[in-house]
Write a protein that holds these residues in place. Structure first.
Motif, PDB file in Angstrom:
ATOM      1  N   VAL A 104      85.900  50.573  62.226  1.00  0.00           N
ATOM      2  CA  VAL A 104      85.777  49.654  61.087  1.00  0.00           C
ATOM      3  C   VAL A 104      84.445  48.920  61.166  1.00  0.00           C
ATOM      4  O   VAL A 104      83.709  48.833  60.177  1.00  0.00           O
ATOM      5  CB  VAL A 104      86.966  48.659  61.053  1.00  0.00           C
ATOM      6  CG1 VAL A 104      86.694  47.516  60.097  1.00  0.00           C
ATOM      7  CG2 VAL A 104      88.260  49.379  60.664  1.00  0.00           C
ATOM      8  N   LEU A 105      84.115  48.410  62.325  1.00  0.00           N
ATOM      9  CA  LEU A 105      82.834  47.709  62.485  1.00  0.00           C
ATOM     10  C   LEU A 105      81.648  48.659  62.280  1.00  0.00           C
ATOM     11  O   LEU A 105      80.619  48.261  61.732  1.00  0.00           O
ATOM     12  CB  LEU A 105      82.757  47.044  63.856  1.00  0.00           C
ATOM     13  CG  LEU A 105      83.668  45.829  64.047  1.00  0.00           C
ATOM     14  CD1 LEU A 105      83.636  45.359  65.504  1.00  0.00           C
ATOM     15  CD2 LEU A 105      83.291  44.700  63.111  1.00  0.00           C
ATOM     16  N   GLY A 133      81.208  52.932  45.816  1.00  0.00           N
ATOM     17  CA  GLY A 133      81.814  54.271  45.762  1.00  0.00           C
ATOM     18  C   GLY A 133      81.683  55.051  47.066  1.00  0.00           C
ATOM     19  O   GLY A 133      82.683  55.488  47.639  1.00  0.00           O
ATOM     20  N   PRO A 134      80.465  55.246  47.543  1.00  0.00           N
ATOM     21  CA  PRO A 134      80.299  55.998  48.790  1.00  0.00           C
ATOM     22  C   PRO A 134      80.968  55.325  49.989  1.00  0.00           C
ATOM     23  O   PRO A 134      81.514  55.998  50.863  1.00  0.00           O
ATOM     24  CB  PRO A 134      78.782  56.054  48.987  1.00  0.00           C
ATOM     25  CG  PRO A 134      78.208  55.851  47.626  1.00  0.00           C
ATOM     26  CD  PRO A 134      79.181  54.966  46.901  1.00  0.00           C
ATOM     27  N   LYS A 135      80.944  54.005  50.016  1.00  0.00           N
ATOM     28  CA  LYS A 135      81.574  53.281  51.127  1.00  0.00           C
ATOM     29  C   LYS A 135      83.085  53.483  51.102  1.00  0.00           C
ATOM     30  O   LYS A 135      83.699  53.762  52.135  1.00  0.00           O
ATOM     31  CB  LYS A 135      81.235  51.796  51.046  1.00  0.00           C
ATOM     32  CG  LYS A 135      81.805  50.988  52.196  1.00  0.00           C
ATOM     33  CD  LYS A 135      81.367  49.551  52.099  1.00  0.00           C
ATOM     34  CE  LYS A 135      81.895  48.721  53.239  1.00  0.00           C
ATOM     35  NZ  LYS A 135      81.439  47.329  53.151  1.00  0.00           N
ATOM     36  N   GLU A 136      83.695  53.356  49.931  1.00  0.00           N
ATOM     37  CA  GLU A 136      85.146  53.544  49.823  1.00  0.00           C
ATOM     38  C   GLU A 136      85.538  54.974  50.178  1.00  0.00           C
ATOM     39  O   GLU A 136      86.560  55.201  50.818  1.00  0.00           O
ATOM     40  CB  GLU A 136      85.625  53.168  48.428  1.00  0.00           C
ATOM     41  CG  GLU A 136      85.572  51.674  48.196  1.00  0.00           C
ATOM     42  CD  GLU A 136      86.080  51.250  46.830  1.00  0.00           C
ATOM     43  OE1 GLU A 136      86.561  52.114  46.065  1.00  0.00           O
ATOM     44  OE2 GLU A 136      86.001  50.050  46.538  1.00  0.00           O
ATOM     45  N   ARG A 137      84.723  55.936  49.778  1.00  0.00           N
ATOM     46  CA  ARG A 137      84.995  57.337  50.112  1.00  0.00           C
ATOM     47  C   ARG A 137      84.928  57.540  51.632  1.00  0.00           C
ATOM     48  O   ARG A 137      85.779  58.198  52.227  1.00  0.00           O
ATOM     49  CB  ARG A 137      83.993  58.237  49.387  1.00  0.00           C
ATOM     50  CG  ARG A 137      84.345  59.692  49.412  1.00  0.00           C
ATOM     51  CD  ARG A 137      83.522  60.548  48.448  1.00  0.00           C
ATOM     52  NE  ARG A 137      82.169  60.098  48.136  1.00  0.00           N
ATOM     53  CZ  ARG A 137      81.824  59.398  47.039  1.00  0.00           C
ATOM     54  NH1 ARG A 137      82.721  59.062  46.148  1.00  0.00           N
ATOM     55  NH2 ARG A 137      80.568  59.055  46.842  1.00  0.00           N
ATOM     56  N   ALA A 138      83.934  56.929  52.270  1.00  0.00           N
ATOM     57  CA  ALA A 138      83.794  57.038  53.726  1.00  0.00           C
ATOM     58  C   ALA A 138      84.970  56.376  54.435  1.00  0.00           C
ATOM     59  O   ALA A 138      85.461  56.896  55.445  1.00  0.00           O
ATOM     60  CB  ALA A 138      82.483  56.399  54.183  1.00  0.00           C
ATOM     61  N   ILE A 181      92.389  55.351  55.843  1.00  0.00           N
ATOM     62  CA  ILE A 181      93.106  54.196  55.314  1.00  0.00           C
ATOM     63  C   ILE A 181      92.527  53.832  53.953  1.00  0.00           C
ATOM     64  O   ILE A 181      91.428  54.273  53.602  1.00  0.00           O
ATOM     65  CB  ILE A 181      93.026  52.971  56.264  1.00  0.00           C
ATOM     66  CG1 ILE A 181      91.580  52.555  56.527  1.00  0.00           C
ATOM     67  CG2 ILE A 181      93.761  53.251  57.568  1.00  0.00           C
ATOM     68  CD1 ILE A 181      91.421  51.298  57.390  1.00  0.00           C
ATOM     69  N   SER A 182      93.260  53.025  53.207  1.00  0.00           N
ATOM     70  CA  SER A 182      92.774  52.595  51.900  1.00  0.00           C
ATOM     71  C   SER A 182      91.709  51.515  52.094  1.00  0.00           C
ATOM     72  O   SER A 182      91.686  50.813  53.112  1.00  0.00           O
ATOM     73  CB  SER A 182      93.925  52.037  51.071  1.00  0.00           C
ATOM     74  OG  SER A 182      94.348  50.792  51.590  1.00  0.00           O
ATOM     75  N   PRO A 183      90.842  51.353  51.103  1.00  0.00           N
ATOM     76  CA  PRO A 183      89.858  50.271  51.187  1.00  0.00           C
ATOM     77  C   PRO A 183      90.513  48.891  51.305  1.00  0.00           C
ATOM     78  O   PRO A 183      89.989  48.025  52.009  1.00  0.00           O
ATOM     79  CB  PRO A 183      89.070  50.404  49.877  1.00  0.00           C
ATOM     80  CG  PRO A 183      89.163  51.869  49.553  1.00  0.00           C
ATOM     81  CD  PRO A 183      90.548  52.267  49.982  1.00  0.00           C
TER      82      PRO A 183
END
Length: 95
Positions: free
Chosen positions: A31-32, A43-48, A55-57
């Motif tokens: 996570v860190l 968008g790209p961060k949530e996909r990653a 896990i979900s954003p």
């Protein structure tokens, strides 16, 4: 509590768990690591988050917020944790 099950997506070894291990779980470190990166947009961060952590954003941000208050997270990555604490504190002050 957080014995040898520190794999990705482990459910009971979050930042609030106090066990015999002095460090963070692999999931907490991941996570860190995601938050340490620079992202062009949400968008790209949530996909990653979904692909790398499984896990979900929403859950990601719950875990991240708890990590900001965890002294083990501060010891592991003080630059990222302190930056995020400042952002969180600034948002709270605007409310």
């Amino acid at each position: 509590m957080s014995g040898g099950t520190e794999g990705a997506g482990g459910s009971g070894d979050g930042p609030g768990a106090v066990g015999s291990s002095p460090g963070l779980s692999a999931r907490d470190e991941a996570v860190l690591a995601v938050e340490r990166r620079s992202w062009p947009g949400p968008g790209p961060k949530e996909r990653a988050i979904r692909e790398r952590l499984g896990i979900s954003p929403t859950r990601y941000y719950q875990l991240l917020n708890a990590l900001l208050d965890d002294p083990r997270a501060l010891a592991h990555d003080p630059v990222t944790v302190n930056r995020l604490r400042r952002v969180r504190d600034a948002r709270r002050a605007r409310r």
